[in-house]
Design an enzyme around this catalytic site. Sequence first.
Site, PDB file in Angstrom:
ATOM      1  N   HIS A  81      26.102  -1.603   9.431  1.00 41.11           N
ATOM      2  CA  HIS A  81      25.991  -2.224   8.115  1.00 41.11           C
ATOM      3  C   HIS A  81      26.799  -3.515   8.068  1.00 41.11           C
ATOM      4  O   HIS A  81      27.884  -3.621   8.654  1.00 41.11           O
ATOM      5  CB  HIS A  81      26.446  -1.269   7.009  1.00 41.11           C
ATOM      6  CG  HIS A  81      27.880  -0.828   7.101  1.00 41.11           C
ATOM      7  ND1 HIS A  81      28.906  -1.492   6.467  1.00 41.11           N
ATOM      8  CD2 HIS A  81      28.464   0.216   7.741  1.00 41.11           C
ATOM      9  CE1 HIS A  81      30.057  -0.870   6.706  1.00 41.11           C
ATOM     10  NE2 HIS A  81      29.811   0.169   7.485  1.00 41.11           N
ATOM     11  N   ASP A  83      27.424  -4.919   4.930  1.00 37.87           N
ATOM     12  CA  ASP A  83      28.159  -4.954   3.668  1.00 37.87           C
ATOM     13  C   ASP A  83      29.585  -4.452   3.886  1.00 37.87           C
ATOM     14  O   ASP A  83      29.860  -3.671   4.810  1.00 37.87           O
ATOM     15  CB  ASP A  83      27.445  -4.136   2.588  1.00 37.87           C
ATOM     16  CG  ASP A  83      27.317  -2.662   2.940  1.00 37.87           C
ATOM     17  OD1 ASP A  83      26.980  -2.349   4.102  1.00 37.87           O
ATOM     18  OD2 ASP A  83      27.540  -1.811   2.052  1.00 37.87           O
ATOM     19  N   GLU A 142      25.659   0.336   2.901  1.00 38.95           N
ATOM     20  CA  GLU A 142      26.301   1.550   3.384  1.00 38.95           C
ATOM     21  C   GLU A 142      27.543   1.883   2.582  1.00 38.95           C
ATOM     22  O   GLU A 142      27.822   3.053   2.307  1.00 38.95           O
ATOM     23  CB  GLU A 142      26.658   1.405   4.865  1.00 38.95           C
ATOM     24  CG  GLU A 142      26.992   2.731   5.569  1.00 38.95           C
ATOM     25  CD  GLU A 142      28.452   3.149   5.439  1.00 38.95           C
ATOM     26  OE1 GLU A 142      28.759   4.318   5.733  1.00 38.95           O
ATOM     27  OE2 GLU A 142      29.295   2.309   5.026  1.00 38.95           O
TER      28      GLU A 142
END
Length: 384
Positions: A81, A83, A142
Amino acid sequence: MTDTATLAASPLELASRLIACESVTPATGAVFGCLESMLDPLGFDVTRFVCGEAPDGPVENLHAIRRPLGDAGRHFAFAGHLDVVPPGKGWASDPFEPVVRGDLLHGRGAVDMKGSIASFVAAVAEIPRETGTISLIITGDEEGPAVYGTRALIDLMQTQDTVPDLCLVGEPTSVSRLGDMVKIGRRGSVNMWIRVAGQQGHVAYPHLADNPIPKLVAILAEIEQMVLDNGTDWFQPSNIEITDLAVGNPAHNVIPAGAEARISIRFNDLHSGSSLIELISGIAGAMGGSVEAKISGEAFLTPPGELSSMIADAIRAETGLETELSTTGGTSDARFLSRICPVVEFGLCNATMHKLDEAVAIADLDTLARIYRRVVLGALVGTS
């Protein structure tokens, strides 16, 4: 056209480029463009898409796949991920400005998990295309609700018939030294809100009211004394924690009209989210309560076998460590990916993840890239 600068980039350079793109969850935009610019020169076909609306979106996702020109062979995937959690205040430097101090790279996402993604890209740059099919499954959701992230990517892969044979998730699983722990499973997670309705009234006239608090306390007392299980060969015992208790009654002389509590259950593979909801609903219902629940993820286990052995062998070859196979910790997107193929998690040391001045050892980025390269070669051609 081949971008030789990208091909020659070190994990440090790649991680720094990703950290410099602010990507607080849910992430979209520049950070995905940055990763795409790294993968395109390596021969990957990149698909990016945005889905979902506020409050849980919009979320951007990226799926990249590189197939050999001939027989596709086995398909190995890396999942992760882009993020990150909000950085908070008090950093020694701008959290989205990568800074090297001593032998550490600082920046939000250095460990969780832009560093691991950078190491994997660096590893793939050294693996010839004809070796086999390699893909990256990358979400921007995530660290948040995970509603429009990896689950949407799984739908895409199933539609395109690009489901991998094996998957490695680059979560920061190491504890004291890179390679000392690999996750082969995770406990499931379910949150429940227990509500008891009463009838408001004056405390001097209790016969004219119905106090919900004693009923809620009784429900919680029964739940608190429960033993769900004693654990398994690979999982610790499931546990129930009371995480909130609220009445919202500012008056000292009023019996409240309602009371509620929240519990969180982390459970092993002896249970399912739905079975636990049924269990708690039965207890609450017998005492006049109701239950609302949300399952964050089911427990999963990838039994020790080919994938975990390849990772352990690669760690031993590069570090000399004998890794520990574990199922401890919180949830990850592996809980979704485990439905479609064997999945194991392995990545950087997790001591500074989600903390101020998050940092990764530069040497660990290089070592992780070498480990990942061995794992991919082992998965695709049986050598490392």
